[in-house]
Design an enzyme around this catalytic site. Structure first.
Site, short mmCIF file in Angstrom:
data_model
loop_
_atom_site.label_atom_id
_atom_site.label_comp_id
_atom_site.label_asym_id
_atom_site.label_seq_id
_atom_site.Cartn_x
_atom_site.Cartn_y
_atom_site.Cartn_z
N ARG A 101 0.85 -0.99 0.06
CA ARG A 101 0.05 0.74 0.09
C ARG A 101 0.85 1.13 -0.28
O ARG A 101 1.63 1.37 1.26
CB ARG A 101 -1.24 0.03 1.40
CG ARG A 101 -1.58 1.13 0.87
CD ARG A 101 -2.61 0.99 2.50
NE ARG A 101 -3.82 0.76 1.59
CZ ARG A 101 -5.25 0.40 2.50
NH1 ARG A 101 -5.14 0.27 3.38
NH2 ARG A 101 -6.00 -0.08 1.76
N HIS A 128 -7.18 1.24 -6.63
CA HIS A 128 -7.51 -0.15 -5.24
C HIS A 128 -8.07 -0.72 -5.55
O HIS A 128 -9.32 -1.71 -5.58
CB HIS A 128 -8.69 0.38 -4.20
CG HIS A 128 -8.65 0.35 -2.84
ND1 HIS A 128 -7.58 -1.15 -2.51
CD2 HIS A 128 -9.12 -0.02 -1.39
CE1 HIS A 128 -7.65 -1.26 -1.28
NE2 HIS A 128 -8.93 -0.42 -0.72
N GLN A 131 -9.56 -3.84 -3.54
CA GLN A 131 -11.25 -3.75 -3.29
C GLN A 131 -12.11 -3.98 -4.48
O GLN A 131 -12.75 -4.40 -4.50
CB GLN A 131 -11.10 -2.26 -3.37
CG GLN A 131 -12.39 -1.87 -2.57
CD GLN A 131 -12.66 -1.86 -1.40
OE1 GLN A 131 -11.90 -1.74 -0.04
NE2 GLN A 131 -13.98 -2.78 -1.11
N ASP A 222 -17.65 6.20 -1.48
CA ASP A 222 -16.46 6.01 -0.48
C ASP A 222 -16.27 7.60 -0.34
O ASP A 222 -16.86 8.21 0.17
CB ASP A 222 -14.83 6.46 -1.76
CG ASP A 222 -13.14 6.13 -0.91
OD1 ASP A 222 -14.07 6.02 1.09
OD2 ASP A 222 -12.80 6.18 -1.53
N CYS A 261 -16.66 1.17 0.45
CA CYS A 261 -15.20 0.50 0.96
C CYS A 261 -14.88 0.52 2.01
O CYS A 261 -14.24 -0.65 2.13
CB CYS A 261 -14.13 1.17 -0.26
SG CYS A 261 -14.15 2.13 -0.03
N ARG A 289 -13.03 -9.17 0.61
CA ARG A 289 -11.92 -9.17 0.62
C ARG A 289 -10.68 -9.54 0.31
O ARG A 289 -10.15 -9.60 -0.11
CB ARG A 289 -11.22 -7.12 1.38
CG ARG A 289 -11.75 -6.03 1.36
CD ARG A 289 -11.58 -5.47 0.34
NE ARG A 289 -10.20 -5.50 0.29
CZ ARG A 289 -9.69 -4.39 0.42
NH1 ARG A 289 -9.63 -3.22 1.47
NH2 ARG A 289 -8.14 -4.43 0.85
N1 CP Z 1 -11.73 -0.41 2.15
C1 CP Z 1 -10.14 -0.78 2.84
O1 CP Z 1 -8.99 -0.71 2.11
O2 CP Z 1 -10.29 -0.65 3.49
P1 CP Z 1 -8.75 0.13 4.77
O3 CP Z 1 -8.31 1.27 4.44
O4 CP Z 1 -8.71 -0.49 6.39
O5 CP Z 1 -7.60 -1.49 4.32
N1 NVA Z 2 -10.17 6.44 -1.38
C1 NVA Z 2 -10.22 5.56 0.23
C2 NVA Z 2 -10.13 4.46 -0.52
C3 NVA Z 2 -9.62 3.74 1.44
C4 NVA Z 2 -9.84 2.60 0.97
C5 NVA Z 2 -8.29 6.86 0.26
O1 NVA Z 2 -7.27 6.47 -0.69
O2 NVA Z 2 -7.92 7.03 1.39
#
Ligand code: CP
Ligand code: NVA
Length: 306
Positions: A101, A128, A131, A222, A261, A289
């Site tokens: 990430r 993502h 997701q 989101d 999400c 997930r």
């Molecule tokens: N949806 C998602 O990626 O959640 P987190 O940021 O908690 O991993």
């Molecule tokens: N768009 C959000 C998604 C979190 C899972 C972010 O990038 O923070």
């Protein structure tokens, strides 16, 4: 050549459907897969916070008989103590895969360039894709054939929007991203989605008009402010409030499924009434997930197992 999963564009329609089917099998018959990653170690590296991604990968890998090594935001911060390239070169000597990430998509590209083991994108500024796999697994569970439904995303055009849009275009799902002016999805990603849609028959559109949600089977929200953006939520509230998923919008659109999400800001992008309501599949989506990611990991790290 090592296979990576950086954008989701690695999968064509047949491959994506096969992966979703494997995810369903793993979900239903987990015992058959409890040795699928036996003897394999996967580094999960985070430059940003996480609940779902961190925990679902960790427990998911464990359930496949593999071993997850977590690098937190301090130890997984690439480019500080050492370069992204050196992270890749070192980790690949010990691990069988890297889940990352990252702040910038370019870090994933560099990891992939110098890693001799598969790299999986577990969120970056642009995509993502893990997701989106879980989202479509959930939609498939609800509707069966996802090429027959319409999905409406409401809010900021962001990483989640991009991955949803691309997978919708690949699978033939009609998709509309409804965002305030100036917050539309990336034009380049939209173009890619339109190209995929020309093959799959999907309709992919963007709009700033909430009326575009009419006729959607599923509504998706989101956060209005993504990780790394320090803008206070209160500051964007007025701009995004017309795009909130609330009971009135659910009724007006006729949607029967609500997705998010998470993490969610209740009473901002979605009301508690809807989030906890009968049409919400948000917790099922979070559970998925793990199953979607496990299917991906088995496909990448032990393809002969399936
Ligand atoms: N949806 C998602 O990626 O959640 P987190 O940021 O908690 O991993
Ligand atoms: N768009 C959000 C998604 C979190 C899972 C972010 O990038 O923070």
């Amino acid at each position: 050549m090592t296979s990576h999963f950086l954008t989701g564009l690695e999968l064509n329609k047949a491959q994506a459907l096969k992966l979703l089917s494997l995810a369903q099998t793993i979900k239903q018959q987990p015992k058959e897969f409890n040795q699928a990653l036996a003897g394999q170690s996967i580094v999960t590296l985070f430059e940003k916070p996480s609940l779902r991604t961190r925990v679902s990968f960790d427990i998911g890998i464990n359930r496949l008989g593999g071993h997850a090594v977590y690098l937190d935001q301090q130890n997984g911060a690439m480019g500080g103590r050492e370069s992204v390239k050196d992270f890749a070169l070192n980790i690949a000597t010990w691990a069988d895969g890297i889940v990352a990430r990252v702040n910038a998509h370019s870090s994933l590209q560099t990891l992939a360039e110098f890693s001799s083991v598969p790299v999986v994108n577990s969120l970056c500024d642009l995509y993502h894709p893990c997701q989106a796999l879980a989202d479509f697994l959930t939609l498939q569970e609800v509707y069966g054939d996802v090429s027959k439904i319409k999905l409406a995303y409401l809010g900021e055009g962001n990483n989640v929007t991009h991955s949803l849009m691309l997978l919708a275009a690949t699978l033939g799902t009609d998709f509309v991203a409804i965002s305030p002016k100036g917050a539309s999805p990336d034009a380049q990603v939209l173009k890619q989605a339109e190209q995929l849609a020309a093959e799959s028959g999907a309709s992919i559109t963007v709009s700033d008009d909430i009326e575009a949600a009419t006729g959607a089977d599923a509504l998706y929200a989101d956060t209005w402010v993504s990780m790394g953006d320090t803008t206070p939520l209160e500051q964007v509230k007025a701009k995004y409030m017309p795009y909130q998923i609330n009971q009135q919008l659910v009724e007006q659109s006729g949607a029967s499924t609500i997705l998010h999400c998470q993490p969610a800001h209740r009473e901002y992008e979605i009301t508690s009434e809807v989030m906890d309501g009968a049409n919400s599949k948000i917790i099922q989506q979070a559970e998925n997930r793990m199953h979607a990611q496990n299917a991906l990991l088995v496909s990448l790290l032990n393809p002969n197992y399936v």
